[in-house]
Design an enzyme around this catalytic site. Structure first.
Site, PDB file in Angstrom:
ATOM      1  N   ASN A   4     -95.035  29.101  27.112  1.00  0.00           N
ATOM      2  CA  ASN A   4     -95.340  29.766  28.383  1.00  0.00           C
ATOM      3  C   ASN A   4     -95.285  31.272  28.127  1.00  0.00           C
ATOM      4  O   ASN A   4     -94.209  31.832  27.953  1.00  0.00           O
ATOM      5  CB  ASN A   4     -94.296  29.344  29.433  1.00  0.00           C
ATOM      6  CG  ASN A   4     -94.374  30.190  30.695  1.00  0.00           C
ATOM      7  OD1 ASN A   4     -95.375  30.870  30.944  1.00  0.00           O
ATOM      8  ND2 ASN A   4     -93.317  30.149  31.490  1.00  0.00           N
ATOM      9  N   TRP A   5     -96.449  31.863  28.104  1.00  0.00           N
ATOM     10  CA  TRP A   5     -96.506  33.298  27.769  1.00  0.00           C
ATOM     11  C   TRP A   5     -96.125  34.203  28.936  1.00  0.00           C
ATOM     12  O   TRP A   5     -96.041  35.411  28.776  1.00  0.00           O
ATOM     13  CB  TRP A   5     -97.917  33.658  27.285  1.00  0.00           C
ATOM     14  CG  TRP A   5     -98.173  33.252  25.858  1.00  0.00           C
ATOM     15  CD1 TRP A   5     -97.307  32.637  24.997  1.00  0.00           C
ATOM     16  CD2 TRP A   5     -99.380  33.462  25.117  1.00  0.00           C
ATOM     17  NE1 TRP A   5     -97.895  32.436  23.779  1.00  0.00           N
ATOM     18  CE2 TRP A   5     -99.174  32.932  23.822  1.00  0.00           C
ATOM     19  CE3 TRP A   5    -100.627  34.020  25.425  1.00  0.00           C
ATOM     20  CZ2 TRP A   5    -100.157  32.970  22.833  1.00  0.00           C
ATOM     21  CZ3 TRP A   5    -101.606  34.050  24.435  1.00  0.00           C
ATOM     22  CH2 TRP A   5    -101.371  33.535  23.157  1.00  0.00           C
ATOM     23  N   LYS A   6     -95.958  33.630  30.122  1.00  0.00           N
ATOM     24  CA  LYS A   6     -95.638  34.446  31.302  1.00  0.00           C
ATOM     25  C   LYS A   6     -96.665  35.579  31.427  1.00  0.00           C
ATOM     26  O   LYS A   6     -97.830  35.365  31.148  1.00  0.00           O
ATOM     27  CB  LYS A   6     -94.196  34.950  31.218  1.00  0.00           C
ATOM     28  CG  LYS A   6     -93.224  33.791  30.960  1.00  0.00           C
ATOM     29  CD  LYS A   6     -91.800  34.137  31.178  1.00  0.00           C
ATOM     30  CE  LYS A   6     -90.942  32.895  30.928  1.00  0.00           C
ATOM     31  NZ  LYS A   6     -89.554  33.081  31.277  1.00  0.00           N
ATOM     32  N   HIS A  90     -92.654  26.647  38.134  1.00  0.00           N
ATOM     33  CA  HIS A  90     -91.750  27.374  37.240  1.00  0.00           C
ATOM     34  C   HIS A  90     -90.710  28.122  38.072  1.00  0.00           C
ATOM     35  O   HIS A  90     -91.003  28.589  39.171  1.00  0.00           O
ATOM     36  CB  HIS A  90     -92.551  28.359  36.375  1.00  0.00           C
ATOM     37  CG  HIS A  90     -91.699  28.980  35.313  1.00  0.00           C
ATOM     38  ND1 HIS A  90     -90.941  30.093  35.554  1.00  0.00           N
ATOM     39  CD2 HIS A  90     -91.469  28.622  34.028  1.00  0.00           C
ATOM     40  CE1 HIS A  90     -90.264  30.396  34.440  1.00  0.00           C
ATOM     41  NE2 HIS A  90     -90.579  29.518  33.509  1.00  0.00           N
ATOM     42  N   GLU A 162     -85.413  23.278  33.320  1.00  0.00           N
ATOM     43  CA  GLU A 162     -85.001  24.641  32.990  1.00  0.00           C
ATOM     44  C   GLU A 162     -83.739  24.992  33.752  1.00  0.00           C
ATOM     45  O   GLU A 162     -83.776  25.165  34.967  1.00  0.00           O
ATOM     46  CB  GLU A 162     -86.064  25.630  33.449  1.00  0.00           C
ATOM     47  CG  GLU A 162     -87.383  25.484  32.770  1.00  0.00           C
ATOM     48  CD  GLU A 162     -88.197  26.741  33.010  1.00  0.00           C
ATOM     49  OE1 GLU A 162     -88.617  27.335  32.040  1.00  0.00           O
ATOM     50  OE2 GLU A 162     -88.341  27.132  34.175  1.00  0.00           O
ATOM     51  N   GLY A 168     -82.998  34.372  30.400  1.00  0.00           N
ATOM     52  CA  GLY A 168     -82.791  35.802  30.206  1.00  0.00           C
ATOM     53  C   GLY A 168     -81.380  36.170  29.757  1.00  0.00           C
ATOM     54  O   GLY A 168     -81.065  37.330  29.574  1.00  0.00           O
ATOM     55  N   GLY A 229     -90.532  30.136  26.369  1.00  0.00           N
ATOM     56  CA  GLY A 229     -91.018  31.388  26.937  1.00  0.00           C
ATOM     57  C   GLY A 229     -91.133  32.454  25.856  1.00  0.00           C
ATOM     58  O   GLY A 229     -92.050  32.437  25.032  1.00  0.00           O
ATOM     59  N   GLY A 230     -90.170  33.357  25.838  1.00  0.00           N
ATOM     60  CA  GLY A 230     -90.215  34.519  24.947  1.00  0.00           C
ATOM     61  C   GLY A 230     -90.583  34.211  23.502  1.00  0.00           C
ATOM     62  O   GLY A 230     -91.416  34.893  22.903  1.00  0.00           O
TER      63      GLY A 230
HETATM   64  P1  PGA Z   1     -87.399  31.680  27.722  1.00  0.00           P
HETATM   65  O1  PGA Z   1     -88.229  31.241  28.991  1.00  0.00           O
HETATM   66  O2  PGA Z   1     -87.745  30.729  26.605  1.00  0.00           O
HETATM   67  O3  PGA Z   1     -87.836  33.086  27.450  1.00  0.00           O
HETATM   68  O4  PGA Z   1     -85.954  31.564  28.111  1.00  0.00           O
HETATM   69  C1  PGA Z   1     -88.312  29.913  29.336  1.00  0.00           C
HETATM   70  C2  PGA Z   1     -89.124  29.765  30.581  1.00  0.00           C
HETATM   71  O5  PGA Z   1     -88.781  30.413  31.580  1.00  0.00           O
HETATM   72  O6  PGA Z   1     -90.139  29.031  30.574  1.00  0.00           O
END
Ligand code: PGA
Length: 244
Positions: A4-6, A90, A162, A168, A229-230
């Protein structure tokens, strides 16, 4: 294994990512791989992934086919651009953009109607965990959201757990805490859809997954995959997660 690249990466950055990432996962047939870029980079991702096994997903999807819904993108539009998946519900959408279990259900239903696989996110916040309500939150999110799907629809979704309190923080839930939550979700699925459907459904774990913790998470039989995510922004790092 979903990334998930946000709100990161332009089309040019997307192309550069795939040039590095593709050769690193070309032989990875043990899992499905999906990258979810922002809407504006979907076309670039689909083009760059062309001819590979890598799926491309959106980070949200409208519940309507078309209409006066400023700022929304519909299932047929996502399909037309070549998307295969859509993240729905999400925690950041729930926290900042008013998603509720009801809208999450509608969005998941729309994804299914238009031939996309929804990755439906659930998870509890810090105060909910601290007051001992983790299971109650997961039950409510399941009952008020996912449980509205028919058995045929449920068979096609992917669930992502999640623990929102860990996002974070740089910390992840321990594999055991994650597995407990996955068991609670699967118990709901079993009660609503029966054991075979519950056993077959895939539940991804999704906070702070990194190359150095993916192995211990995936060692839990309850954890079927990860939503990253990150760490999915880096081609080499995400490839090493895929190839854990
Ligand atoms: P993260 O994000 O891997 O940066 O903790 C996960 C997400 O919110 O999908």
């Amino acid at each position: 294994m979903a990334g998930n690249w946000k709100m990161y990466k332009t089309p040019a950055e997307t192309k550069a990512f795939f040039e590095k990432f593709r050769p690193l996962v070309e032989k990875s047939e043990h899992c499905e791989v999906v990258i979810c870029p922002p809407f504006t980079s979907l076309a670039a991702a689909v083009e760059a992934a062309g001819g590979s096994r890598i799926g491309v997903g959106s980070q949200n999807i409208a519940w309507a086919r078309e209409g006066a819904f400023t700022g929304e993108i519909s299932g047929p539009m996502l399909k037309a651009v070549g998307a295969t998946h859509a993240i729905v519900g999400h925690s950041e959408r729930r926290q900042y953009f008013g998603e509720t279990d009801e809208t999450v259900l509608k969005r998941a239903q729309a994804a299914l109607e238009f031939g996309l696989t929804p990755i439906v996110c659930v998870g509890e916040r810090l105060e909910q965990r601290e007051s001992g309500g983790t299971e109650a939150v997961l039950v409510a999110q399941f009952q008020n959201g996912i449980a509205g799907l028919t058995p045929e629809q449920f068979a096609k979704i992917v669930i992502a757990y999640e623990p929102v309190w860990a996002i974070g923080t740089g910390k992840t839930a321990t594999p055991e805490i994650a597995a407990d939550a996955h068991r609670a979700i699967r118990a709901q699925a079993r009660a609503r859809y029966g054991a075979p459907a519950a056993d077959a459904t895939r539940i991804l774990y999704g906070v702070c997954v990194k190359p150095d913790n993916v192995k211990s998470l995936m060692a839990q039989p309850e954890i079927d995959g990860v939503l990253v995510g990150g760490a999915s922004l880096d081609a080499v790092g995400f490839a090493s997660i895929v190839n854990f």
